[in-house]
Design an enzyme around this catalytic site. Sequence first.
Site, PDB file in Angstrom:
ATOM      1  N   LYS A  33      53.821  23.421  32.084  1.00 22.77           N
ATOM      2  CA  LYS A  33      53.071  24.383  31.458  1.00 22.77           C
ATOM      3  C   LYS A  33      52.748  25.849  32.793  1.00 22.77           C
ATOM      4  O   LYS A  33      53.323  25.572  33.368  1.00 22.77           O
ATOM      5  CB  LYS A  33      51.788  24.348  30.710  1.00 22.77           C
ATOM      6  CG  LYS A  33      50.732  23.478  31.712  1.00 22.77           C
ATOM      7  CD  LYS A  33      49.640  23.153  30.932  1.00 22.77           C
ATOM      8  CE  LYS A  33      48.542  22.123  32.224  1.00 22.77           C
ATOM      9  NZ  LYS A  33      47.677  21.979  31.585  1.00 22.77           N
ATOM     10  N   ARG A 131      37.371  18.209  24.232  1.00 21.86           N
ATOM     11  CA  ARG A 131      38.089  19.113  24.597  1.00 21.86           C
ATOM     12  C   ARG A 131      39.292  19.599  22.877  1.00 21.86           C
ATOM     13  O   ARG A 131      38.772  20.224  22.392  1.00 21.86           O
ATOM     14  CB  ARG A 131      38.956  19.719  25.371  1.00 21.86           C
ATOM     15  CG  ARG A 131      39.663  20.800  26.278  1.00 21.86           C
ATOM     16  CD  ARG A 131      40.110  21.069  27.037  1.00 21.86           C
ATOM     17  NE  ARG A 131      41.590  19.964  27.519  1.00 21.86           N
ATOM     18  CZ  ARG A 131      42.206  20.060  28.032  1.00 21.86           C
ATOM     19  NH1 ARG A 131      41.797  20.338  29.283  1.00 21.86           N
ATOM     20  NH2 ARG A 131      43.203  18.971  28.740  1.00 21.86           N
ATOM     21  N   HIS A 159      43.355  12.662  27.191  1.00 26.88           N
ATOM     22  CA  HIS A 159      43.724  13.146  28.578  1.00 26.88           C
ATOM     23  C   HIS A 159      42.000  12.701  29.249  1.00 26.88           C
ATOM     24  O   HIS A 159      40.690  12.725  29.008  1.00 26.88           O
ATOM     25  CB  HIS A 159      43.510  14.416  28.637  1.00 26.88           C
ATOM     26  CG  HIS A 159      43.857  15.137  29.984  1.00 26.88           C
ATOM     27  ND1 HIS A 159      44.859  14.765  30.810  1.00 26.88           N
ATOM     28  CD2 HIS A 159      43.020  16.501  30.686  1.00 26.88           C
ATOM     29  CE1 HIS A 159      45.087  16.099  31.784  1.00 26.88           C
ATOM     30  NE2 HIS A 159      43.740  16.497  32.005  1.00 26.88           N
ATOM     31  N   ARG A 215      52.193  11.629  32.877  1.00 27.08           N
ATOM     32  CA  ARG A 215      52.762  13.469  32.918  1.00 27.08           C
ATOM     33  C   ARG A 215      52.256  13.449  34.066  1.00 27.08           C
ATOM     34  O   ARG A 215      50.901  14.099  34.562  1.00 27.08           O
ATOM     35  CB  ARG A 215      51.131  13.930  31.643  1.00 27.08           C
ATOM     36  CG  ARG A 215      51.701  12.690  29.679  1.00 27.08           C
ATOM     37  CD  ARG A 215      50.644  14.079  29.043  1.00 27.08           C
ATOM     38  NE  ARG A 215      49.849  14.075  29.789  1.00 27.08           N
ATOM     39  CZ  ARG A 215      48.473  13.339  29.205  1.00 27.08           C
ATOM     40  NH1 ARG A 215      48.543  12.820  28.423  1.00 27.08           N
ATOM     41  NH2 ARG A 215      47.337  13.314  29.770  1.00 27.08           N
ATOM     42  N   TYR A 259      38.099  49.587  51.030  1.00 31.89           N
ATOM     43  CA  TYR A 259      36.648  50.011  50.101  1.00 31.89           C
ATOM     44  C   TYR A 259      35.482  49.287  50.997  1.00 31.89           C
ATOM     45  O   TYR A 259      35.515  48.567  51.151  1.00 31.89           O
ATOM     46  CB  TYR A 259      37.584  49.884  48.621  1.00 31.89           C
ATOM     47  CG  TYR A 259      38.245  50.090  47.939  1.00 31.89           C
ATOM     48  CD1 TYR A 259      38.568  51.663  48.139  1.00 31.89           C
ATOM     49  CD2 TYR A 259      40.011  49.339  47.674  1.00 31.89           C
ATOM     50  CE1 TYR A 259      39.366  51.717  47.276  1.00 31.89           C
ATOM     51  CE2 TYR A 259      40.778  50.002  47.535  1.00 31.89           C
ATOM     52  CZ  TYR A 259      40.670  51.479  47.250  1.00 31.89           C
ATOM     53  OH  TYR A 259      42.030  52.667  46.706  1.00 31.89           O
ATOM     54  N   CYS A 306      42.822  45.151  48.615  1.00 30.84           N
ATOM     55  CA  CYS A 306      43.367  46.052  47.811  1.00 30.84           C
ATOM     56  C   CYS A 306      43.164  45.537  46.318  1.00 30.84           C
ATOM     57  O   CYS A 306      44.471  44.027  46.076  1.00 30.84           O
ATOM     58  CB  CYS A 306      43.653  47.099  47.947  1.00 30.84           C
ATOM     59  SG  CYS A 306      42.873  47.713  49.486  1.00 30.84           S
ATOM     60  N   ASP A 308      46.379  46.460  46.087  1.00 28.92           N
ATOM     61  CA  ASP A 308      48.345  45.875  46.033  1.00 28.92           C
ATOM     62  C   ASP A 308      48.452  45.497  47.841  1.00 28.92           C
ATOM     63  O   ASP A 308      49.629  45.980  47.912  1.00 28.92           O
ATOM     64  CB  ASP A 308      49.147  47.178  46.167  1.00 28.92           C
ATOM     65  CG  ASP A 308      48.758  47.418  44.582  1.00 28.92           C
ATOM     66  OD1 ASP A 308      49.525  46.872  43.698  1.00 28.92           O
ATOM     67  OD2 ASP A 308      48.710  48.880  44.193  1.00 28.92           O
TER      68      ASP A 308
END
Length: 381
Positions: A33, A131, A159, A215, A259, A306, A308
């Site tokens: 997944k 869950r 699980h 699993r 920043y 930042c 990027d």
Amino acid sequence: MRQVWAEVNLQTLKENFIKLQAYTRSEMMPIVKADAYGHGVIPVVKTLQACGVKRFGVALLQEALEVKAEFPELTVMVIGATELDQLDALVKAEIIPAIFHLSQAQALSEAAVKQNKTVRLHIKVDTGMNRIGFKEQDLAEIIKISALPNLFIEGIFTHFATADIRDLSFAREQLNRFQDCYDNLKTAGLTIPIRHAANSAAIIQFPESHFELVRPGISLYGLTPSVQIGGNVGLEPVMSWKAKVSHVQSIKTGETVSYGRTFQAAYPSRIATIPVGYADGLRRALSNQGEMIVQGTRSMMVGRVCMDQTMLEVTKIQGVQVGDVVTILGKDGHDQITATEMAEWLGTISYEVVCGISKRVPRVYLNDTEETTVPESSTQL
């Protein structure tokens, strides 16, 4: 191509699979997944298929359809929720759903009858995770599902909430509840051929939970399920993350970086910029505390990360220049930064680190253990 990339070593993936296989006689259903935990689902599935794997688990129907489109012969299971309006597509593609409501099964049966197909499904039982899943008092609903047309209950699963700690007392409680549920269903006349409960941690340290199927997830990718479990298995991280220095400059005592001016130089400093940031999955919370490796030496991230770009303090590393390779995750010389270590800086888990490396970071696939040079494209080498 951007000068930021992730290397995925498929040979290491194979070796991790073999190491885990030694812990169990059960069939392995790798969990792929979230784009194989950020590693790239199609290359990962292809590699594990070559190891003999015939069954894979994902979280979403869209993920299952992606695998089936490339590998129609494989068995693919959705271990999470499938929406009712997706069941026609699921039946058509012969994907196995997890069922945890009677209404889901009824809609699935209708879709199967309409397409004149018999659909395999797995019943999810909630034994303490709280869950999704049927509770112990819901066994009558499971019996009703077994009577619906065009459905075959191939499996039943649960699980564990705490299989990744040394104390397995709660995991054993869950296992007992699961076994009681299975036994009660069998007494009621319903025999289910496949049981599964064991995740990566349980594969390693809880053999009585293995049943017919296990699993493996995070361990396949070379990361331990927790700091308590898996350290002696010999797993190696499958992914490394690298970038190239885009700029180097000198700043004076008292000057600030990035920043908010959260970093101020205490002495004349050299600052290297690399073109990677929080849009690539390098979390902003690493600002002024995370590290990377340059020329085999650790360098601290300074100033705020930042979107990027990120800055490194490289004053004590001689000769850093534009084009030098920086290791964000992985080995460089005698040092290594793992997703587990980065997760500790962030107060999270390694799963979040690798899953968070964004799609705009190209993946480069290696089929051997040799280091690659800077890639020309995000293709298999």
